[in-house]
Scaffold this motif. Sequence first.
Motif, PDB file in Angstrom:
ATOM      1  N   GLY A  99     -40.460   3.858  76.533  1.00  0.00           N
ATOM      2  CA  GLY A  99     -40.777   4.362  75.202  1.00  0.00           C
ATOM      3  C   GLY A  99     -40.265   5.761  74.960  1.00  0.00           C
ATOM      4  N   ARG A 100     -40.390   6.628  75.954  1.00  0.00           N
ATOM      5  CA  ARG A 100     -39.921   8.005  75.804  1.00  0.00           C
ATOM      6  C   ARG A 100     -38.410   8.053  75.540  1.00  0.00           C
ATOM      7  NH1 ARG A 100     -42.869  12.444  77.354  1.00  0.00           N
ATOM      8  NH2 ARG A 100     -45.015  12.013  77.994  1.00  0.00           N
ATOM      9  N   ILE A 101     -37.676   7.214  76.260  1.00  0.00           N
ATOM     10  CA  ILE A 101     -36.223   7.203  76.083  1.00  0.00           C
ATOM     11  C   ILE A 101     -35.856   6.681  74.698  1.00  0.00           C
ATOM     12  CG2 ILE A 101     -34.039   6.323  76.983  1.00  0.00           C
ATOM     13  CD1 ILE A 101     -35.407   6.040  79.713  1.00  0.00           C
ATOM     14  N   VAL A 102     -36.557   5.628  74.260  1.00  0.00           N
ATOM     15  CA  VAL A 102     -36.291   5.071  72.934  1.00  0.00           C
ATOM     16  C   VAL A 102     -36.536   6.122  71.854  1.00  0.00           C
ATOM     17  CG1 VAL A 102     -37.052   3.380  71.215  1.00  0.00           C
ATOM     18  CG2 VAL A 102     -36.733   2.679  73.595  1.00  0.00           C
ATOM     19  N   ILE A 103     -37.643   6.854  71.964  1.00  0.00           N
ATOM     20  CA  ILE A 103     -37.948   7.886  70.969  1.00  0.00           C
ATOM     21  C   ILE A 103     -36.814   8.899  70.878  1.00  0.00           C
ATOM     22  CG2 ILE A 103     -39.436   9.869  70.470  1.00  0.00           C
ATOM     23  CD1 ILE A 103     -40.901   7.421  69.767  1.00  0.00           C
ATOM     24  N   GLU A 104     -36.351   9.389  72.021  1.00  0.00           N
ATOM     25  CA  GLU A 104     -35.294  10.402  72.029  1.00  0.00           C
ATOM     26  C   GLU A 104     -33.996   9.857  71.418  1.00  0.00           C
ATOM     27  OE1 GLU A 104     -35.410  13.719  72.704  1.00  0.00           O
ATOM     28  OE2 GLU A 104     -37.547  13.211  72.640  1.00  0.00           O
ATOM     29  N   LYS A 105     -33.663   8.628  71.741  1.00  0.00           N
ATOM     30  CA  LYS A 105     -32.440   8.040  71.203  1.00  0.00           C
ATOM     31  C   LYS A 105     -32.560   7.740  69.711  1.00  0.00           C
ATOM     32  CE  LYS A 105     -30.645   6.134  75.520  1.00  0.00           C
ATOM     33  NZ  LYS A 105     -29.304   6.749  75.400  1.00  0.00           N
ATOM     34  N   LEU A 106     -33.734   7.338  69.277  1.00  0.00           N
ATOM     35  CA  LEU A 106     -33.938   7.080  67.854  1.00  0.00           C
ATOM     36  C   LEU A 106     -33.755   8.353  67.035  1.00  0.00           C
ATOM     37  CD1 LEU A 106     -36.998   4.677  67.391  1.00  0.00           C
ATOM     38  CD2 LEU A 106     -34.668   4.343  66.551  1.00  0.00           C
ATOM     39  N   LYS A 107     -34.169   9.482  67.583  1.00  0.00           N
ATOM     40  CA  LYS A 107     -34.053  10.758  66.866  1.00  0.00           C
ATOM     41  C   LYS A 107     -32.602  11.120  66.578  1.00  0.00           C
ATOM     42  CE  LYS A 107     -36.754  14.002  68.631  1.00  0.00           C
ATOM     43  NZ  LYS A 107     -37.528  14.717  69.700  1.00  0.00           N
ATOM     44  N   ASP A 108     -31.685  10.534  67.325  1.00  0.00           N
ATOM     45  CA  ASP A 108     -30.261  10.758  67.066  1.00  0.00           C
ATOM     46  C   ASP A 108     -29.725   9.837  65.968  1.00  0.00           C
ATOM     47  OD1 ASP A 108     -30.082  12.709  69.052  1.00  0.00           O
ATOM     48  OD2 ASP A 108     -29.556  11.248  70.600  1.00  0.00           O
ATOM     49  N   LYS A 109     -30.527   8.846  65.582  1.00  0.00           N
ATOM     50  CA  LYS A 109     -30.060   7.834  64.627  1.00  0.00           C
ATOM     51  C   LYS A 109     -30.760   7.907  63.275  1.00  0.00           C
ATOM     52  CE  LYS A 109     -27.285   5.530  67.477  1.00  0.00           C
ATOM     53  NZ  LYS A 109     -25.844   5.323  67.211  1.00  0.00           N
ATOM     54  N   VAL A 110     -32.025   8.289  63.282  1.00  0.00           N
ATOM     55  CA  VAL A 110     -32.806   8.331  62.040  1.00  0.00           C
ATOM     56  C   VAL A 110     -33.591   9.639  61.999  1.00  0.00           C
ATOM     57  CG1 VAL A 110     -33.016   5.810  61.948  1.00  0.00           C
ATOM     58  CG2 VAL A 110     -34.813   7.163  63.047  1.00  0.00           C
ATOM     59  N   PRO A 111     -34.033  10.066  60.822  1.00  0.00           N
ATOM     60  CA  PRO A 111     -34.840  11.293  60.740  1.00  0.00           C
ATOM     61  C   PRO A 111     -36.113  11.181  61.564  1.00  0.00           C
ATOM     62  CG  PRO A 111     -34.092  10.605  58.562  1.00  0.00           C
ATOM     63  CD  PRO A 111     -33.783   9.475  59.485  1.00  0.00           C
ATOM     64  N   ALA A 112     -36.509  12.267  62.202  1.00  0.00           N
ATOM     65  CA  ALA A 112     -37.725  12.259  63.015  1.00  0.00           C
ATOM     66  C   ALA A 112     -38.942  11.858  62.181  1.00  0.00           C
ATOM     67  CB  ALA A 112     -37.941  13.630  63.647  1.00  0.00           C
ATOM     68  N   ALA A 113     -38.917  12.185  60.891  1.00  0.00           N
ATOM     69  CA  ALA A 113     -40.035  11.858  60.007  1.00  0.00           C
ATOM     70  C   ALA A 113     -40.214  10.356  59.824  1.00  0.00           C
ATOM     71  CB  ALA A 113     -39.835  12.521  58.648  1.00  0.00           C
ATOM     72  N   ALA A 114     -39.175   9.587  60.168  1.00  0.00           N
ATOM     73  CA  ALA A 114     -39.243   8.125  60.013  1.00  0.00           C
ATOM     74  C   ALA A 114     -39.720   7.433  61.273  1.00  0.00           C
ATOM     75  CB  ALA A 114     -37.863   7.590  59.625  1.00  0.00           C
ATOM     76  N   ILE A 115     -40.053   8.204  62.323  1.00  0.00           N
ATOM     77  CA  ILE A 115     -40.433   7.637  63.616  1.00  0.00           C
ATOM     78  C   ILE A 115     -41.914   7.891  63.879  1.00  0.00           C
ATOM     79  CG2 ILE A 115     -39.974   7.647  66.097  1.00  0.00           C
ATOM     80  CD1 ILE A 115     -37.206   8.861  65.421  1.00  0.00           C
ATOM     81  N   ILE A 116     -42.605   6.852  64.321  1.00  0.00           N
ATOM     82  CA  ILE A 116     -44.026   6.974  64.664  1.00  0.00           C
ATOM     83  C   ILE A 116     -44.224   6.526  66.107  1.00  0.00           C
ATOM     84  CG2 ILE A 116     -46.375   6.182  64.165  1.00  0.00           C
ATOM     85  CD1 ILE A 116     -45.481   5.729  61.275  1.00  0.00           C
ATOM     86  N   ALA A 117     -44.772   7.403  66.915  1.00  0.00           N
ATOM     87  CA  ALA A 117     -45.091   7.068  68.300  1.00  0.00           C
ATOM     88  C   ALA A 117     -46.541   6.602  68.360  1.00  0.00           C
ATOM     89  CB  ALA A 117     -44.885   8.288  69.197  1.00  0.00           C
ATOM     90  N   LEU A 118     -46.742   5.354  68.787  1.00  0.00           N
ATOM     91  CA  LEU A 118     -48.086   4.804  68.927  1.00  0.00           C
ATOM     92  C   LEU A 118     -48.494   4.903  70.393  1.00  0.00           C
ATOM     93  CD1 LEU A 118     -47.684   1.620  66.690  1.00  0.00           C
ATOM     94  CD2 LEU A 118     -48.615   3.856  66.046  1.00  0.00           C
ATOM     95  N   VAL A 119     -49.544   5.657  70.654  1.00  0.00           N
ATOM     96  CA  VAL A 119     -49.923   5.959  72.033  1.00  0.00           C
ATOM     97  C   VAL A 119     -51.435   5.899  72.199  1.00  0.00           C
ATOM     98  CG1 VAL A 119     -47.896   7.421  72.377  1.00  0.00           C
ATOM     99  CG2 VAL A 119     -50.025   8.444  71.598  1.00  0.00           C
ATOM    100  N   ARG A 120     -51.859   5.645  73.420  1.00  0.00           N
ATOM    101  CA  ARG A 120     -53.293   5.626  73.696  1.00  0.00           C
ATOM    102  C   ARG A 120     -53.856   7.042  73.779  1.00  0.00           C
ATOM    103  NH1 ARG A 120     -54.899   1.365  78.085  1.00  0.00           N
ATOM    104  NH2 ARG A 120     -53.308   2.520  79.235  1.00  0.00           N
ATOM    105  N   SER A 121     -53.028   7.965  74.295  1.00  0.00           N
ATOM    106  CA  SER A 121     -53.465   9.361  74.454  1.00  0.00           C
ATOM    107  C   SER A 121     -52.491  10.274  73.705  1.00  0.00           C
ATOM    108  CB  SER A 121     -53.506   9.733  75.935  1.00  0.00           C
ATOM    109  OG  SER A 121     -54.351   8.859  76.660  1.00  0.00           O
ATOM    110  N   PRO A 122     -52.774  10.601  72.447  1.00  0.00           N
ATOM    111  CA  PRO A 122     -51.844  11.395  71.638  1.00  0.00           C
ATOM    112  C   PRO A 122     -51.444  12.723  72.270  1.00  0.00           C
ATOM    113  CG  PRO A 122     -53.522  10.423  70.231  1.00  0.00           C
ATOM    114  CD  PRO A 122     -53.943  10.140  71.658  1.00  0.00           C
ATOM    115  N   GLU A 123     -52.314  13.329  73.051  1.00  0.00           N
ATOM    116  CA  GLU A 123     -51.973  14.622  73.651  1.00  0.00           C
ATOM    117  C   GLU A 123     -50.769  14.520  74.585  1.00  0.00           C
ATOM    118  OE1 GLU A 123     -55.089  12.640  76.263  1.00  0.00           O
ATOM    119  OE2 GLU A 123     -54.759  12.954  74.110  1.00  0.00           O
ATOM    120  N   LYS A 124     -50.507  13.315  75.117  1.00  0.00           N
ATOM    121  CA  LYS A 124     -49.365  13.137  76.019  1.00  0.00           C
ATOM    122  C   LYS A 124     -48.035  13.083  75.264  1.00  0.00           C
ATOM    123  CE  LYS A 124     -51.975  10.724  79.627  1.00  0.00           C
ATOM    124  NZ  LYS A 124     -52.106   9.476  80.419  1.00  0.00           N
ATOM    125  N   ALA A 125     -48.104  12.991  73.938  1.00  0.00           N
ATOM    126  CA  ALA A 125     -46.891  12.901  73.128  1.00  0.00           C
ATOM    127  C   ALA A 125     -46.721  14.122  72.240  1.00  0.00           C
ATOM    128  CB  ALA A 125     -46.925  11.634  72.282  1.00  0.00           C
TER     129      ALA A 125
END
Length: 283
Positions: A13-39
Amino acid sequence: MTIAITGATGQLGRIVIEKLKDKVPAAAIIALVRSPEKAADFGVTVRAADYAAPETLLLGLSGVDTLLLISSNELGQRATQHRNVIDAAKKAGVKHIVYTSLLHADTSLLSLAGEHIETEAALKNSGIAYTILRNGWYTENYTGSLAGAVASGAINGSAGNGKVSSATREDYADAAVAVLTGSGHDNKIYELAGDTAWTLPELAAEVSRQTGKTIAYNNLPEADYAAALKSHGFPEGFAAAFASWDTGASKGTLFDDSRVLSKLIGRPTTPLSESVTAALKAS
């Protein structure tokens, strides 16, 4: 278009997030996590969402167009947890779900296959457009323990000369991003694997070449390999499961020569030699 990723703090998931940021605006990405503080360092919107807590999933998926459902790591609970996500996605109006399944899940001998097949069926019956990424073995499943192998002078396993068509997490992440940001992938299943298959004896030979040390490959009976894994700190159930997957590899379960992955990502998959080099440098 808003894209959400479950299990976003996991290794894939971490790798996907970083790669997505190169393709779409960060505002269009949502990370769904059990512990938000880790993200907190992701630089994207972070929402609390637990596979086992449907009420969090519905809130987390609000306003999401496309969802990457990264399979849960809780063996035995995954089919139920994935159904929770799919049900919440349907209620939230998600238009497309991309799911990380298992290579040849419908014919695989691996114990992992059952829950993936259940999830695939739930996706197909959901009425939501889907894309199933049947990921093969991660090269890191083996290279992650090379430091111990170098120290002991041996790689243990139960795969014999079974061919493993592995690819790296980065390779699979590129495939996920290609589908999440591309078109023409609705209701398709992709069998994804590395371009060049290798065997555990060949892995031992490559480690020997790069370290200048003689690293043997010890092919053990499944029960003995499970015991060895347990002695190195693997939980008993996981040790038994991992050893059984090696036995599956000996029967060809982890082999695929279709090269669908490299076609999807537009480049060759990462060679074993490069993965070994990276693992040795990190150890």
